[in-house]
Design an enzyme around this catalytic site. Structure first.
Site, short mmCIF file in Angstrom:
data_model
loop_
_atom_site.label_atom_id
_atom_site.label_comp_id
_atom_site.label_asym_id
_atom_site.label_seq_id
_atom_site.Cartn_x
_atom_site.Cartn_y
_atom_site.Cartn_z
N THR A 1 0.82 -1.22 0.00
CA THR A 1 0.00 0.00 0.00
C THR A 1 0.85 1.27 0.00
O THR A 1 0.34 2.35 -0.28
CB THR A 1 -0.89 0.05 1.26
OG1 THR A 1 -0.03 0.15 2.41
CG2 THR A 1 -1.74 -1.19 1.38
N ASP B 1 18.40 -0.11 3.99
CA ASP B 1 19.22 -1.27 3.63
C ASP B 1 20.67 -0.88 3.40
O ASP B 1 21.59 -1.61 3.78
CB ASP B 1 18.67 -1.93 2.36
CG ASP B 1 17.43 -2.77 2.65
OD1 ASP B 1 17.21 -3.13 3.82
OD2 ASP B 1 16.67 -3.05 1.69
C1 PRP Z 1 12.01 4.58 3.90
C2 PRP Z 1 12.58 5.95 4.24
C3 PRP Z 1 11.37 6.70 4.69
C4 PRP Z 1 10.29 6.14 3.81
C5 PRP Z 1 10.03 7.12 2.71
O1 PRP Z 1 11.81 3.82 5.03
O2 PRP Z 1 13.61 5.89 5.20
O3 PRP Z 1 11.06 6.51 6.06
O4 PRP Z 1 10.79 4.92 3.26
O5 PRP Z 1 8.94 6.72 1.95
P1 PRP Z 1 7.57 7.53 1.90
O6 PRP Z 1 7.93 8.98 1.75
O7 PRP Z 1 6.90 6.98 0.68
O8 PRP Z 1 6.81 7.24 3.16
P2 PRP Z 1 11.29 2.31 4.96
O9 PRP Z 1 9.80 2.28 4.99
O10 PRP Z 1 11.94 1.62 3.80
O11 PRP Z 1 11.75 1.71 6.34
P3 PRP Z 1 13.24 1.42 6.88
O12 PRP Z 1 13.86 2.77 7.21
O13 PRP Z 1 12.98 0.62 8.10
O14 PRP Z 1 14.02 0.69 5.83
#
Ligand code: PRP
Ligand code: URA
Length: 209
Positions: A108, A203
């Site tokens: 989503t 990552d």
């Molecule tokens: C990544 C990044 C942000 C988010 C950005 O985190 O660090 O928090 O995605 O995406 P958005 O603007 O579409 O919300 P992720 O969800 O991959 O989690 P992680 O940091 O645990 O890898």
């Protein structure tokens, strides 16, 4: 007041090239994220208030300006925001640190909250939210709302790379929040990744892929 600040300093732009390069390994990636955060912090704190102070130098006594003691907190969005914390604390060692755990549901693309711990006096502090990536803006928007619910009045958002879609989302949901980034990239791809971007920041910082 300009609400989107692109930190186009040559040192920041050079270091950002290192992050974008797929051949950059975990150690260098982590170090450079931290260095960029330090350089961006310099810009994001440009409006900190100063007050007069009298100082006796070895030559004479004179009036100078030092920080007026405004209280700051930084709030990294877990995980990737953690990579920016030390870089900010290098310049503002007395800042308190809150944490918000959010991950993006891969289907989503909606943010899912899994952790939150704020300093008890967060309402009295100005807050800088840290996350290297502003993609759809869903995570940052949720984090901002979360912190606003604590009655925080002044919030800034610091990202290394922002997508136009994410900026638009924050401008719409939180027009009062200033955004600091090092680059505004072209677009999001079908999986919600920033193009050209740098891949998955979490990552790459933690070596999980
Ligand atoms: C990544 C990044 C942000 C988010 C950005 O985190 O660090 O928090 O995605 O995406 P958005 O603007 O579409 O919300 P992720 O969800 O991959 O989690 P992680 O940091 O645990 O890898
Ligand atoms: N999160 C990331 O880590 N990278 C992107 O490009 C988008 C979201």
């Amino acid at each position: 007041m300009e609400k989107v600040h692109v930190v186009d300093h040559p040192l920041v732009q050079h270091k950002l090239c290192i992050l974008r390069d797929e051949n950059t390994g975990v150690k260098d990636f982590r170090e450079v994220v931290s260095e960029i955060a330090t350089l961006m912090c310099y810009e994001a704190t440009r409006d900190l208030p100063l007050e007069d102070v009298e100082i006796k130098t070895p030559i004479t006594t004179a009036t100078f300006r030092h920080l007026s003691g405004k209280k700051l907190a930084i709030v990294p969005i877990l995980r990737a925001g953690l990579g920016m914390v030390d870089g900010i604390l290098t310049l503002i060692p007395s800042a308190k640190v809150g944490h918000i755990g959010l991950y993006r549901d891969p289907q989503t693309l909606e943010p899912v909250e899994y952790y939150c711990k704020m300093p008890t006096d967060i309402a009295e502090r100005d807050v800088i939210i840290l996350d290297p990536m502003l993609a759809t803006g869903g995570s940052a928007s949720a984090a901002i709302q979360f912190i606003k619910n604590y009655d925080v009045k002044h919030i800034k958002l610091m990202n290394i790379i922002a997508a136009p879609e994410g900026i638009e989302r924050i401008r719409r949901d939180h027009p009062d929040v200033e955004i600091y980034c090092a680059a505004v990239d072209e677009k999001l791809n079908d999986h919600g990744y920033i193009v050209p971007g740098l891949g998955d920041a979490g990552d790459r910082i933690f070596g999980t892929k």
